[in-house]
Design an enzyme around this catalytic site. Structure first.
Site, PDB file in Angstrom:
ATOM      1  N   LYS A   1      96.482  67.064  94.386  1.00 24.78           N
ATOM      2  CA  LYS A   1      97.394  65.934  94.400  1.00 24.78           C
ATOM      3  C   LYS A   1      98.849  66.439  94.365  1.00 24.78           C
ATOM      4  CE  LYS A   1      95.020  63.486  91.152  1.00 24.78           C
ATOM      5  NZ  LYS A   1      94.251  62.377  90.469  1.00 24.78           N
TER       6      LYS A   1
ATOM      7  N   TYR B   1      91.735  54.474  96.761  1.00 24.53           N
ATOM      8  CA  TYR B   1      91.702  54.045  95.352  1.00 24.53           C
ATOM      9  C   TYR B   1      91.382  52.557  95.200  1.00 24.53           C
ATOM     10  CZ  TYR B   1      93.325  58.539  93.446  1.00 24.53           C
ATOM     11  OH  TYR B   1      93.419  59.855  93.037  1.00 24.53           O
TER      12      TYR B   1
ATOM     13  N   PHE C   1      96.834  50.974  85.583  1.00 24.54           N
ATOM     14  CA  PHE C   1      97.440  52.210  86.099  1.00 24.54           C
ATOM     15  C   PHE C   1      97.456  52.270  87.626  1.00 24.54           C
ATOM     16  CE2 PHE C   1      92.943  53.066  85.216  1.00 24.54           C
ATOM     17  CZ  PHE C   1      92.503  53.616  86.404  1.00 24.54           C
TER      18      PHE C   1
ATOM     19  N   ARG D   1      83.176  68.548  90.173  1.00 26.26           N
ATOM     20  CA  ARG D   1      83.686  67.732  89.060  1.00 26.26           C
ATOM     21  C   ARG D   1      83.812  68.592  87.798  1.00 26.26           C
ATOM     22  NH1 ARG D   1      85.722  62.480  89.612  1.00 26.26           N
ATOM     23  NH2 ARG D   1      84.835  61.893  87.600  1.00 26.26           N
TER      24      ARG D   1
ATOM     25  N   THR E   1      88.580  63.546  83.540  1.00 24.23           N
ATOM     26  CA  THR E   1      89.768  62.833  84.039  1.00 24.23           C
ATOM     27  C   THR E   1      90.981  63.036  83.136  1.00 24.23           C
ATOM     28  OG1 THR E   1      88.279  61.186  84.987  1.00 24.23           O
ATOM     29  CG2 THR E   1      90.598  60.564  84.773  1.00 24.23           C
TER      30      THR E   1
ATOM     31  N   ARG F   1      91.770  71.058  84.983  1.00 21.18           N
ATOM     32  CA  ARG F   1      92.578  70.074  84.259  1.00 21.18           C
ATOM     33  C   ARG F   1      92.874  70.537  82.836  1.00 21.18           C
ATOM     34  NH1 ARG F   1      89.479  64.770  86.738  1.00 21.18           N
ATOM     35  NH2 ARG F   1      90.897  64.363  88.464  1.00 21.18           N
TER      36      ARG F   1
ATOM     37  N   ASN G   1      96.963  64.721  86.694  1.00 21.16           N
ATOM     38  CA  ASN G   1      95.791  65.572  86.450  1.00 21.16           C
ATOM     39  C   ASN G   1      95.382  66.420  87.656  1.00 21.16           C
ATOM     40  OD1 ASN G   1      94.623  63.596  87.991  1.00 21.16           O
ATOM     41  ND2 ASN G   1      93.173  62.897  86.427  1.00 21.16           N
TER      42      ASN G   1
ATOM     43  N   HIS H   1      91.678  65.602  92.752  1.00 24.48           N
ATOM     44  CA  HIS H   1      90.665  64.554  92.897  1.00 24.48           C
ATOM     45  C   HIS H   1      89.390  65.220  93.380  1.00 24.48           C
ATOM     46  CE1 HIS H   1      88.588  60.894  94.165  1.00 24.48           C
ATOM     47  NE2 HIS H   1      88.213  61.601  95.223  1.00 24.48           N
TER      48      HIS H   1
ATOM     49  N   GLU I   1      84.077  59.320 101.184  1.00 23.31           N
ATOM     50  CA  GLU I   1      85.452  59.816 101.113  1.00 23.31           C
ATOM     51  C   GLU I   1      85.733  60.886 102.164  1.00 23.31           C
ATOM     52  OE1 GLU I   1      86.146  58.886  96.343  1.00 23.31           O
ATOM     53  OE2 GLU I   1      86.083  60.966  97.011  1.00 23.31           O
TER      54      GLU I   1
END
Ligand code: DAT
Ligand code: MG
Length: 151
Positions: A9, A49, A57, A85, A91, A102, A112, A115, A126
């Protein structure tokens, strides 16, 4: 073989962590399928999203992901969704396992860094949202047989 979308990100790009993320996924044994460095459009951000629309948020999340370029990638491998993950971490960076990206590089949920798709089904959805079929490279590595138990 599972496929998953990975984004570095805007904060990860700005902080020079693209190589760190790619290096960790390569070290893990995952295989890169596609990659592109892009400025995310409002439309793509909102589609990606959509599930978070209406949450407190949400607006900040759309602003964040469209604020500067991202590195978008598709990766594959056996159990790729769970493996990636885990490599990214929970998260909330303060809940992410030590050694995860993270945990090691972030402090706040709204910054963070990465993704990663959260299910096999969403991995497919995705990857198809972010990449055209022509952008997905079908290839074999010489090392695959030493990392993947079954081709
Ligand atoms: P993940 O990115 O781990 O899949 P998610 O899908 O629940 O997490 O949320 C997407 C992103 O939205 C997340 O990476 C950061 C942001 N986010 C989630 N929960 C948040 C919260 N409570 N406050 C601020 N940002 C949040
Ligand atoms: Mg998610």
């Amino acid at each position: 073989m599972e496929r998953t979308l990975v984004l570095v990100k805007p904060d990860g790009v700005q902080r020079g962590l693209i190589g760190e993320v790619i290096g960790r996924l390569e070290n893990r044994g995952l295989r890169l399928v596609a990659a592109k460095f892009i400025q995310v459009s409002q439309e793509l951000a909102e589609t990606h999203y959509a599930i978070h629309k209406g949450k407190p948020f949400y607006n900040g999340l759309i602003e964040y992901i469209t604020s500067a370029p991202v590195m978008a990638m598709a990766w594959e491998g056996p159990n790729a969704v769970a493996a990636i993950r885990q490599t990214m971490g929970a998260t909330r960076p303060t809940e992410a396992a030590p050694g995860s990206i993270r945990h090691d590089f972030a402090l706040e949920v709204g910054r963070n860094l990465t993704h990663a798709s959260d299910s096999v089904e969403n991995g497919e959805i995705e990857v198809a949202l972010w990449f055209s079929p022509a952008e997905l490279v079908d290839w074999k590595r010489d090392s695959d047989r030493w990392i993947f138990e079954k081709g």
